[in-house]
Write an enzyme that holds these catalytic residues in place. Sequence first.
Site, short mmCIF file in Angstrom:
data_model
loop_
_atom_site.label_atom_id
_atom_site.label_comp_id
_atom_site.label_asym_id
_atom_site.label_seq_id
_atom_site.Cartn_x
_atom_site.Cartn_y
_atom_site.Cartn_z
N HIS A 116 40.26 58.21 24.96
CA HIS A 116 40.66 58.87 23.71
C HIS A 116 39.72 58.49 22.57
O HIS A 116 39.22 59.35 21.83
CB HIS A 116 42.09 58.46 23.37
N GLU A 117 39.46 57.19 22.43
CA GLU A 117 38.60 56.72 21.34
C GLU A 117 37.19 57.29 21.45
O GLU A 117 36.59 57.69 20.46
CB GLU A 117 38.54 55.19 21.32
N HIS A 120 36.86 60.56 19.92
CA HIS A 120 36.59 60.46 18.48
C HIS A 120 35.13 60.10 18.22
O HIS A 120 34.49 60.67 17.33
CB HIS A 120 37.48 59.39 17.83
N HIS A 126 42.06 65.07 16.52
CA HIS A 126 43.30 65.09 17.30
C HIS A 126 43.72 66.51 17.66
O HIS A 126 43.37 67.48 16.99
CB HIS A 126 44.43 64.40 16.51
#
Length: 159
Positions: A116-117, A120, A126
Amino acid sequence: NAQGTRWNKNIITYSIGRYTRDLPRSTVDFLLETAFRVWARASSLTFVRMHSHNADIMVEFVTSDHGDLYPFDGPRGTLAHAFGPGLGVGGDTHFDDDERWTTGKTGFNLHVVAAHEFGHALGLKHSRNPESLMYPTYKSSRGASLLASEDVANINTLY
Ligand SMILES: COc1ccc(S(=O)(=O)[C@H](CC(=O)O)C(F)F)cc1
Ligand SMILES: [Zn+2]
Ligand SMILES: [Zn+2]
């Protein structure tokens, strides 16, 4: 999803600084490498590990105030954060070492959080889709294929 900035290259380097003591270093290396591979498989991106502070993405396990404007908050709450693409701190990814990092369903699964990170760190924002890896809340029960079709579409829109 409005996408942020992007890297202007397809080969992106990363380096691992301070480790957590929750897992063997080799396990941390493997979980981070495979989290990058999730995005590499879905896109034209390649990730190369370096042992240098000049890497695009610096990955570290830190606690509380750790030298940027976003101090961590002890156990639970914020688990990690990543800066969007760019020079210097751009792409850097920090994991809160006041969390218990694991390979399974207890504590917080490092592979899932890292994937997930790194989304980013690549410029993804998101998603409102609970199936998406980029949905804002942590679920340890993510399926084997972490990415939803929306994640694959978004990374290929951006790169
Ligand atoms: C599924 O992966 C994550 C979900 C939620 C988080 S978080 O709860 O640390 C989130 C940070 C983030 O969305 O990256 C929160 F805003 F702090 C990190 C990774
Ligand atoms: Zn930080
Ligand atoms: Zn997030």
